[in-house]
Design an enzyme around this catalytic site. Structure first.
Site, PDB file in Angstrom:
ATOM      1  N   SER A 125     -10.953 -17.768 -28.465  1.00 12.75           N
ATOM      2  CA  SER A 125      -9.783 -16.960 -28.793  1.00 12.75           C
ATOM      3  C   SER A 125      -8.967 -16.687 -27.540  1.00 12.75           C
ATOM      4  O   SER A 125      -9.515 -16.587 -26.437  1.00 12.75           O
ATOM      5  CB  SER A 125     -10.266 -15.630 -29.378  1.00 12.75           C
ATOM      6  OG  SER A 125      -9.209 -14.704 -29.399  1.00 12.75           O
ATOM      7  N   TYR A 149     -16.099  -7.818 -29.070  1.00  7.38           N
ATOM      8  CA  TYR A 149     -15.719  -9.094 -29.702  1.00  7.38           C
ATOM      9  C   TYR A 149     -15.233 -10.078 -28.628  1.00  7.38           C
ATOM     10  O   TYR A 149     -15.718 -11.212 -28.533  1.00  7.38           O
ATOM     11  CB  TYR A 149     -14.626  -8.877 -30.754  1.00  7.38           C
ATOM     12  CG  TYR A 149     -14.000 -10.178 -31.194  1.00  7.38           C
ATOM     13  CD1 TYR A 149     -14.725 -11.097 -31.952  1.00  7.38           C
ATOM     14  CD2 TYR A 149     -12.689 -10.521 -30.822  1.00  7.38           C
ATOM     15  CE1 TYR A 149     -14.161 -12.312 -32.337  1.00  7.38           C
ATOM     16  CE2 TYR A 149     -12.118 -11.722 -31.205  1.00  7.38           C
ATOM     17  CZ  TYR A 149     -12.858 -12.617 -31.956  1.00  7.38           C
ATOM     18  OH  TYR A 149     -12.301 -13.820 -32.323  1.00  7.38           O
ATOM     19  N   LYS A 153     -16.958 -13.707 -27.099  1.00  3.28           N
ATOM     20  CA  LYS A 153     -16.307 -15.022 -26.975  1.00  3.28           C
ATOM     21  C   LYS A 153     -16.401 -15.517 -25.529  1.00  3.28           C
ATOM     22  O   LYS A 153     -16.681 -16.689 -25.276  1.00  3.28           O
ATOM     23  CB  LYS A 153     -14.837 -14.946 -27.405  1.00  3.28           C
ATOM     24  CG  LYS A 153     -14.627 -14.734 -28.882  1.00  3.28           C
ATOM     25  CD  LYS A 153     -15.061 -15.953 -29.689  1.00  3.28           C
ATOM     26  CE  LYS A 153     -14.914 -15.752 -31.181  1.00  3.28           C
ATOM     27  NZ  LYS A 153     -15.645 -16.739 -31.987  1.00  3.28           N
TER      28      LYS A 153
END
Ligand code: NAD
Ligand code: UDP
Length: 338
Positions: A125, A149, A153
């Site tokens: 992302s 989050y 990643k």
């Protein structure tokens, strides 16, 4: 023909990838625990393509099941979409996010290596760029994260990069998505978030069908064209086509490389609202409220590295993204449930 394991296979982006894979002659095998998707998606994929892909319901933590999938289907490569993705939830449930996203990926790569399968495309992302000092963002810019989050990643990117150093068989593409929106033109598959949407487009679309009353625009005082945040929205069909290009680029000596997946064009929240209104003919009531904690002013990609290395550029413009997102929402006002 090449068999591709698609983890998170019934999810929003993966379901579109499966359609593209089938259309391009691959054999996808879907693997999903249905924590954020419905098995009905498989019927919809069949309705679009005429092919019913194999679907295995299971969790990445189930190593025995994963091993049997690799043995039964003779997997050549993996596109790894499975993951939890809600930023706010990741703050409250950090352990679950790290277990699912980081430990889940480690389990997957262990099973892959044991099965002699070393080709991996990973859903990363643009959040790994943190709050970028400049835009457009190039892949070599500094990486950081501000929530579990994003950190999950970033950790997975680092783990995969270390794997590629440890064993030269690995061929890994880290695909850094900007803001995926839109849906397949059939309106049969699309984004169906649980509960109240966190992201802009699903929120707008649910206001448009009357499920939600009014959009809150988070912040009107950013240094942007009209004071609202700027993002690089990309049509999900463009996005998934880049995955097939990435698969083809996983030649020997590819190692682990990162690619931005964005259009290179930033739009403000108010510009997106206007484009959606034009595409749908529905007025979107909105009010400008406080900035959302953790939000950044502007984020858009430099797509040049991806264009030169993968031979891919986004084709769809904002109007097409809005048209297709609206078509999906209009045909499925209650998502897959109805
Ligand atoms: P999604 O929730 O629709 O799809 C993810 C799928 O993974 C779901 O079907 C879920 O049930 C499944 N899953 C989750 N954990 C699993 C596990 N442990 N085992 C098996 N299945 C599991 O989300 P999406 O928007 O399609 O996102 C796909 C990927 O792209 C995610 O990794 C996400 O972090 C990443 N991504 C998404 C966006 C976005 O805006 N949608 C942006 C950047 C990156
Ligand atoms: N946004 C908004 N209202 C919402 C959801 C999002 O104004 O209900 C804004 C948000 O502040 C950002 C843009 O829309 O400027 C995109 O937000 P989204 O959550 O979709 O993606 P991300 O913040 O992860 O880029």
């Amino acid at each position: 023909m090449s068999t591709v394991l698609v983890t998170g296979g019934t999810g929003y982006i993966a379901s579109h990838a499966v359609v593209t894979l089938i259309e391009q002659g691959f054999t996808p095998v879907l693997f999903d625990n249905l924590s954020n998707s419905k098995s009905l998606v498989v019927d919809r994929i069949e309705a679009i393509t005429g092919v019913r892909p194999r679907f295995v319901e299971g969790d990445l933590s189930n190593i025995g099941l994963l091993e049997s999938v690799f043995a039964e289907f003779k997997i050549d490569s993996v596109i790894h979409f499975a993951g939890l993705k809600a930023v706010g939830e990741s703050v409250r449930e950090a352990q679950r996010y790290y277990a699912n996203n980081v430990a889940g990926t480690l389990a997957l790569t262990q099973v892959m290596a044991a099965a002699d399968c070393y080709s991996l495309v990973f859903s990363s992302s643009a959040t790994v760029y943190g709050d970028p000092e400049t835009v457009p963002i190039t892949e070599d810019m500094p990486l950081s994260a501000t929530n579990p989050y994003g950190r999950s990643k970033l950790m997975v990117e680092q783990i995969l990069s270390d794997l590629a150093v440890s064993n030269e068989n690995w061929r890994i593409a880290l695909l850094r998505y900007f803001n995926p929106v839109g849906a397949h033109e059939s309106g049969l598959i699309g984004e169906d978030p649980n509960g109240i949407p966190n992201n802009l487009l699903p929120y707008i679309a649910q206001v448009a069908v009357g499920k939600l009353e009014c959009l809150s625009v988070f912040g009107g005082d950013y240094q942007t064209v009209d004071g609202t945040g700027v993002r690089d929205y990309i049509h999900v069909v463009d996005l998934v086509e880049a995955h097939v290009k990435a698969l083809s680029a996983l030649a020997p000596e590819h190692g682990c490389q990162a690619y931005n997946l964005g259009t290179g064009q930033g739009y403000s929240v108010l510009e997106v609202i206007k484009a959606f209104e034009q595409a749908s003919g529905v007025e979107i009531p909105y009010k400008i409220v406080e900035r959302r904690a953790g939000d950044i002013r502007a984020s858009y990609a430099s797509p040049e590295n991806t264009a030169s290395k993968l031979g891919w550029r986004a084709r769809y413009d904002l109007a097409a993204m809005m048209r297709d997102h609206w078509c999906w929402q209009q045909r499925n006002p209650q998502g897959y449930e109805a």
